[in-house]
Write an enzyme that holds these catalytic residues in place. Structure first.
Site, short mmCIF file in Angstrom:
data_model
loop_
_atom_site.label_atom_id
_atom_site.label_comp_id
_atom_site.label_asym_id
_atom_site.label_seq_id
_atom_site.Cartn_x
_atom_site.Cartn_y
_atom_site.Cartn_z
N ARG A 228 9.25 -2.51 -4.96
CA ARG A 228 9.12 -2.40 -3.78
C ARG A 228 8.06 -3.38 -3.50
NH1 ARG A 228 4.45 -1.09 -4.95
NH2 ARG A 228 4.73 0.28 -2.19
N ALA B 35 6.87 -3.86 1.74
CA ALA B 35 8.19 -4.88 2.23
C ALA B 35 8.35 -6.99 1.35
CB ALA B 35 7.97 -5.23 3.19
N ASP C 196 7.12 -2.21 7.56
CA ASP C 196 7.96 -2.98 6.50
C ASP C 196 8.52 -3.20 7.43
OD1 ASP C 196 7.39 -0.40 4.39
OD2 ASP C 196 9.17 -1.48 3.70
N ASN D 220 7.03 2.17 8.44
CA ASN D 220 6.43 2.07 7.36
C ASN D 220 6.92 3.52 6.62
OD1 ASN D 220 4.14 0.95 5.22
ND2 ASN D 220 3.41 1.91 5.61
N LYS D 221 6.37 3.48 5.52
CA LYS D 221 6.30 4.84 4.54
C LYS D 221 6.16 5.98 5.17
CE LYS D 221 7.76 5.00 1.08
NZ LYS D 221 8.74 4.47 1.13
O1 MRU Z 1 9.25 2.35 -0.29
P1 MRU Z 1 8.01 1.29 -0.39
O2 MRU Z 1 7.10 2.23 -1.17
O3 MRU Z 1 9.13 0.35 -0.53
O4 MRU Z 1 7.35 1.60 0.64
C1 MRU Z 1 6.86 0.07 0.75
C2 MRU Z 1 6.11 0.50 1.48
O5 MRU Z 1 5.52 1.32 3.15
C3 MRU Z 1 4.62 -0.30 2.33
O6 MRU Z 1 3.62 0.33 2.80
C4 MRU Z 1 4.87 -1.34 3.28
O7 MRU Z 1 6.27 -2.06 2.43
C5 MRU Z 1 4.31 -2.69 3.47
S1 MRU Z 1 3.75 -3.17 1.54
C6 MRU Z 1 2.48 -4.92 1.11
#
Ligand code: MRU
Length: 338
Positions: A45, A47, A230, A240-241
């Site tokens: 997981r 991005a 993301d 983002n998350k």
């Molecule tokens: O659901 P996830 O764990 O894939 O979410 C990840 C995030 O929100 C990260 O902050 C984002 O992908 C950036 S990773 C460099």
């Protein structure tokens, strides 16, 4: 360095992020459907890591395919995994461009070129993160705590990380900083992954629950917030998350700079603003259960958006491998892309 994902002769090898930190287990995907499932179930997981996995999944799919005509269906299986991280679609497009350039060539040559492109995407991602780190390090206040949300580290990329890359580079430049990591309900990327990764590198890290962020942002201890992304729309709105938006609002209220660290491949200038960013909805069990144990009554109605969008007015700067963009983002982001 933590190895998130690698191309090997036996398949695509990934560290299983659903089992960290309790077990350090590696899984080997031997066809593109297994890669798709690894993305969907969050074995891998983050991005940029999803982008690398997508590219390797397509290359793997074509290794197993017996006709070039299977390319579209392989891409479709990868595409339908997670909708928010634009790096997934960026990587599919990049693999498609290579495939299209090779129109009319024999399958063995196509296979070889797709494999080398996927390997190249992984290597580029590590180098990009190191540039993001260098560009962001100067922004980190010395002698303070950096707050981060989710995991935007080596585990979320091919290596080094975006937000955690900035932190790593700041420490390498001699800054004395420590990190506060939000636990990041419901999937606990902060507690399980960020803390594990920072401990691995002996970076001082403290775990807080998500609802403690306001308390510490108000305390004066936090020098800045750094998070990943993301998808970033043309006007600088940042997906983002889930929970990032709350942190951004609290940061602004307390005059704490809020930085977003992301590669250019996370920019989606085809979308004008946040309204157009698709938000993934995940399974109710992620909210109702904790390590398989129910914490809510059976039949509870659940909302589980995996991401939120932070409006651009809360974003102090966006740190990329090509430089740092500040508002007005609709002017500065296209300039960075060039
Ligand atoms: O659901 P996830 O764990 O894939 O979410 C990840 C995030 O929100 C990260 O902050 C984002 O992908 C950036 S990773 C460099």
């Amino acid at each position: 360095m933590i190895e998130t994902i690698q191309w090997t002769d036996s398949g695509v090898v990934m560290i299983d992020q659903t089992r960290l930190p309790r077990e350090e287990v590696y899984v080997t995907c031997t066809d593109h459907l297994e890669v798709a499932e690894a993305i969907r179930s969050m074995v891998i997981r983050g991005a940029p890591a999803i982008g690398v996995a997508a590219a390797m999944g397509i290359a793997l799919g074509m290794q197993r395919a017996d006709s070039v005509s299977q390319f579209d269906e392989i891409c479709e299986a990868i595409r339908s995994t997670r909708p928010t991280a634009v790096n997934l679609f960026w990587a599919i497009q990049r693999m498609r461009s290579v495939f299209d350039e090779l129109g009319g060539r024999e399958l063995p040559e196509i296979r070889e070129r797709l494999v080398s492109e996927a390997i190249q995407i992984r290597l580029e991602d590590i180098a990009i993160n190191q540039c993001i780190g260098k560009n962001g390090a100067a922004l980190i206040p010395d002698g303070k705590t950096v707050l981060t949300h989710c995991n935007a580290g080596a585990l979320a990329t091919a290596g080094y990380g975006t937000a955690l890359g900035v932190i790593r580079a700041a420490i390498a430049s001699g800054k004395k900083i420590d990190v506060f990591a939000d636990e990041t309900r419901p999937f606990l990327q902060g507690a399980r992954l960020t803390i594990w990764e920072l401990q691995h590198d002996r970076i001082p890290a403290t775990l807080i629950t998500d609802n403690m962020a306001g308390h510490f942002l108000h305390s004066g201890r936090i020098g800045c917030v750094v998070v990943g992304a993301d998808r970033i729309a043309a006007n600088g709105d940042v997906a983002n998350k889930i929970g990032t938006y709350s942190v951004a609002v609290l940061a602004k209220e307390n005059n704490v700079p809020f930085y977003v660290a992301a590669p250019i491949s996370t920019l989606d200038l085809s979308l004008a603003s946040r309204q157009q960013i698709p938000i993934e909805q995940r399974a109710a069990a992620e909210v109702t259960h904790f390590h398989g144990v129910a914490v809510a009554p059976e039949g509870t109605e659940v909302a589980n958006p995996a991401f939120d969008v932070t409006p651009n007015r809360y974003v102090t700067a966006i740190i990329t491998e090509r430089g740092v963009a500040r508002a007005p983002y609709s002017e500065t982001l296209p300039k960075l892309i060039g």
